[in-house]
Motif scaffolding. Sequence first.
Motif, mmCIF file in Angstrom:
data_model
loop_
_atom_site.group_PDB
_atom_site.id
_atom_site.type_symbol
_atom_site.label_atom_id
_atom_site.label_comp_id
_atom_site.label_asym_id
_atom_site.label_seq_id
_atom_site.Cartn_x
_atom_site.Cartn_y
_atom_site.Cartn_z
ATOM 1 N N PHE A 303 36.993 46.253 44.667
ATOM 2 C CA PHE A 303 36.630 45.196 43.735
ATOM 3 C C PHE A 303 36.708 45.735 42.312
ATOM 4 O O PHE A 303 36.199 46.820 42.040
ATOM 5 N N GLY A 304 37.348 44.972 41.435
ATOM 6 C CA GLY A 304 37.459 45.427 40.061
ATOM 7 C C GLY A 304 36.990 44.379 39.082
ATOM 8 O O GLY A 304 37.077 43.174 39.348
ATOM 9 N N ILE A 305 36.458 44.850 37.952
ATOM 10 C CA ILE A 305 36.209 43.953 36.824
ATOM 11 C C ILE A 305 36.988 44.511 35.642
ATOM 12 O O ILE A 305 36.833 45.696 35.300
ATOM 13 N N VAL A 306 37.841 43.671 35.071
ATOM 14 C CA VAL A 306 38.547 44.077 33.862
ATOM 15 C C VAL A 306 37.647 43.713 32.691
ATOM 16 O O VAL A 306 37.295 42.538 32.513
ATOM 17 N N GLY A 307 37.224 44.727 31.948
ATOM 18 C CA GLY A 307 36.344 44.399 30.826
ATOM 19 C C GLY A 307 35.766 45.637 30.173
ATOM 20 O O GLY A 307 35.981 46.764 30.630
ATOM 21 N N VAL A 312 29.850 44.871 30.415
ATOM 22 C CA VAL A 312 29.734 44.622 31.851
ATOM 23 C C VAL A 312 28.581 45.405 32.477
ATOM 24 O O VAL A 312 27.804 44.853 33.265
ATOM 25 N N ILE B 239 40.822 42.105 41.786
ATOM 26 C CA ILE B 239 40.050 41.971 40.564
ATOM 27 C C ILE B 239 39.160 40.737 40.745
ATOM 28 O O ILE B 239 39.669 39.650 41.027
ATOM 29 N N VAL B 240 37.851 40.908 40.632
ATOM 30 C CA VAL B 240 36.977 39.748 40.841
ATOM 31 C C VAL B 240 36.809 38.915 39.580
ATOM 32 O O VAL B 240 36.332 37.783 39.635
ATOM 33 N N GLY B 241 37.178 39.472 38.425
ATOM 34 C CA GLY B 241 37.082 38.671 37.204
ATOM 35 C C GLY B 241 37.103 39.528 35.962
ATOM 36 O O GLY B 241 37.320 40.738 36.029
ATOM 37 N N ASN B 242 36.887 38.877 34.833
ATOM 38 C CA ASN B 242 36.932 39.567 33.539
ATOM 39 C C ASN B 242 35.571 39.573 32.861
ATOM 40 O O ASN B 242 34.865 38.555 32.852
ATOM 41 N N GLY B 243 35.209 40.719 32.304
ATOM 42 C CA GLY B 243 34.008 40.818 31.478
ATOM 43 C C GLY B 243 32.709 40.599 32.239
ATOM 44 O O GLY B 243 32.684 40.519 33.476
ATOM 45 N N ALA B 244 31.615 40.476 31.474
ATOM 46 C CA ALA B 244 30.280 40.357 32.063
ATOM 47 C C ALA B 244 30.154 39.109 32.945
ATOM 48 O O ALA B 244 29.368 39.083 33.897
ATOM 49 N N ALA B 246 31.960 38.224 35.195
ATOM 50 C CA ALA B 246 32.412 38.492 36.566
ATOM 51 C C ALA B 246 31.331 39.157 37.412
ATOM 52 O O ALA B 246 31.512 39.353 38.626
ATOM 53 N N VAL B 247 30.190 39.505 36.783
ATOM 54 C CA VAL B 247 29.152 40.238 37.521
ATOM 55 C C VAL B 247 28.644 39.475 38.756
ATOM 56 O O VAL B 247 28.559 40.052 39.840
ATOM 57 N N LEU B 250 30.998 39.879 41.536
ATOM 58 C CA LEU B 250 30.977 41.235 42.088
ATOM 59 C C LEU B 250 29.782 41.411 43.026
ATOM 60 O O LEU B 250 29.910 41.947 44.134
ATOM 61 N N ILE B 251 28.611 40.940 42.567
ATOM 62 C CA ILE B 251 27.403 41.055 43.403
ATOM 63 C C ILE B 251 27.628 40.333 44.738
ATOM 64 O O ILE B 251 27.298 40.855 45.806
ATOM 65 N N ALA B 253 30.446 39.770 46.256
ATOM 66 C CA ALA B 253 31.398 40.524 47.077
ATOM 67 C C ALA B 253 30.716 41.726 47.717
ATOM 68 O O ALA B 253 30.934 42.032 48.890
#
Lengths: 327, 261
Positions: A303-307, A312, B239-244, B246-247, B250-251, B253
């Motif tokens: 799992f990735g977050i681009v940021g 973040v 990629i679960v998303g962009n920036g904060a 996406a938190v 992520l949680i 997932a």
Amino acid sequence: MSQNILVVAEVRGGAVKRPSLEAVAAATRLAARNGGKVIALAVGADLDAACATLATSGAHQVVAAESAALAKFSGDGNARVVAEQARAHGCGAVLMAHTAMGKDLLPRVAALLDTGLVSDVVDVDFANGAYTARKPVFAGKAFVQVRAARSPFVATLRPNNFEPVTGAAAPVSKVAAQAGDLMSVVKEIIAAASDKVPLQEAKVVVAGGRGLKEPQHFKLIEDLAAAFGPGVAAVGASRAVVDAGWRPHGEQVGQTGKVVAPPLYFAIGISGAIQHLAGMRTARTIVAINKDPEAPIFKVADFGIVGDAFEVVPALTEAIRQAMAAR
Amino acid sequence: MRPSCHNPQDPMDIVVCVKRVPTSDTAVKIAADGKSFDPAGVQYELNAYDEFAIEQALQIKEKLGAGSVTVVTLGPKDAQKELRDALARGADKAVLLVTDKWVFDSWSAATVLANWIKTVPCQLVLCGRQAIDADNNQLPPRLAAMLGFGCVTEVGKLELADGVFTAERDIEGAREVVTCRTPAVISCQKGLNAPRFANLKGIMAAKKKPLDEVQAAMPEAAMVIESMSLPPARAAGRIVGNGADAVPALIAALRNEAKVL
Ligand SMILES: Cc1cc2nc3c(=O)[nH]c(=O)nc-3n(C[C@H](O)[C@H](O)[C@H](O)COP(=O)(O)OP(=O)(O)OC[C@H]3O[C@@H](n4cnc5c(N)ncnc54)[C@H](O)[C@@H]3O)c2cc1C
Ligand SMILES: Nc1ncnc2c1ncn2[C@@H]1O[C@H](COP(=O)(O)O)[C@@H](O)[C@H]1O
């Protein structure tokens, strides 16, 4: 030569370390295949509690080789005692966990027994009259399957890879060990702060890299680790930040650092160089946070977050805190 | 026989064991025989940990103001390059025990190296903690047992006083302080020192220093490689998303898919 298997226990502060129990469990599997007996060996002083633990670990027999001179570990002294016991019991195999102590001790034992040793073993078997084992090479970029051509077979086993078992109470015997003239002796053990989880034993590793820009920004990493609660997460680092003096050497993950395989690994502001991947690619779940969508770390991340880590990570820390509180 | 101890006032003859290994960024491919790595396109370098061993040897010699530093490798003829580099950094002599095959089996490597060390004056053997190709992490204590030397492995701090070493090493969750009499084998961990590079003067001087080559008599391996393979590739992630923002994704997932929360 009998097929007895000697398992050398690591005893610290009177207690048997868990990886030693894992090694006994692996030995019982081998014994089931070749009809041998598993003998668990503890060396040193004040071994009663350790022997009681070993007696129900699946071993067929427990031997305490007692010596006041070896109350503290001596590489040469302990090796002589282990080699002597391996001979006395006609052992076809000698096993120990691949820990700091195992890495120091077992090669000496193998040399005294004039035989081979396979280290950091992830799988071991006995078939067609020979021992075989699987071990990583090139920091886990490849694996080799080896066959022992000399006897006894000596191996150090990777921790957290074999499940401990319990067995019927085995008989415990005591022998007086001859330590001999000691060349090297442990003088002192300086414990790390008690709230710190060792990197290789942590359930969660939160690792930071050069993307954090300044050493003081590692506070973000420490806070995220702390959010999992006490004793759960450890902080890791890329070599770039260790070499820059931001973090201690002990935190480096990778080919020239520690190899970790926790259930959960966070790579934050880490590009994912091949040498870093070598140290964490067997983590069960990998999370990457990086502002560059092309960063190679995303190729191994589940799992990735681009940021931007500065946005973040605080949000993630808060969310983890809430998730933990809700449990 | 008990080896003789090093007298504090005497110079120390130091042997540094080094290995030439594929560079750490090598993408390993398996050769056609299924038992070795494909050498095509592979670049080589001095094993990273052995740089700490060379540096430590030079520092000890400088501190004692006397003695000798000999670097030795069991490896291919091409390892001359790494030995010349060690000479350029300041070692006095180099010895190349020549073997063509990749050195994997530590029992045979230690047999050859210990037999050679027994032929030279030596009160200290310095090694890296691990060669990053085979990752055996066992040669130094093996040498110690074969030579009757003391040994401390994975050393991050080292002091010598009155012929006795005091070494510090990391163990699981703690630091261990170990004393070790000479003669000794010490294996060096990252952080022990900051290795110097060769300068131009050193490179020139190295051309005149002795580099001996001897054919090694390798015994049959004690651990025979039956096959070499690559680990299974990791399944592609996402990629679960962009920036904060996406938190929460992520949680979710981590909780529902990875089941780690
Ligand atoms: C012999 C040898 C051995 C080595 N051993 C190791 C080892 O054991 N371990 C190891 O880690 N390395 C090792 N290396 C080094 C390795 O090659 C890399 O240089 C190193 O891993 C890079 O560290 P890094 O990812 O922190 O830095 P960089 O490669 O500089 O990556 C920084 C990352 O942070 C990202 N970033 C920047 N700003 C932000 C932001 N605000 N928010 C989020 N992301 C951001 C960037 O996009 C980039 O991907 C070794 C190298 C050699 C030659
Ligand atoms: N072929 C070799 N020739 C000389 N020294 C070696 C060789 N292989 C290993 N060593 C030394 O032993 C250390 C530990 O290597 P290993 O036990 O193979 O992981 C290395 O860092 C070197 O210092």
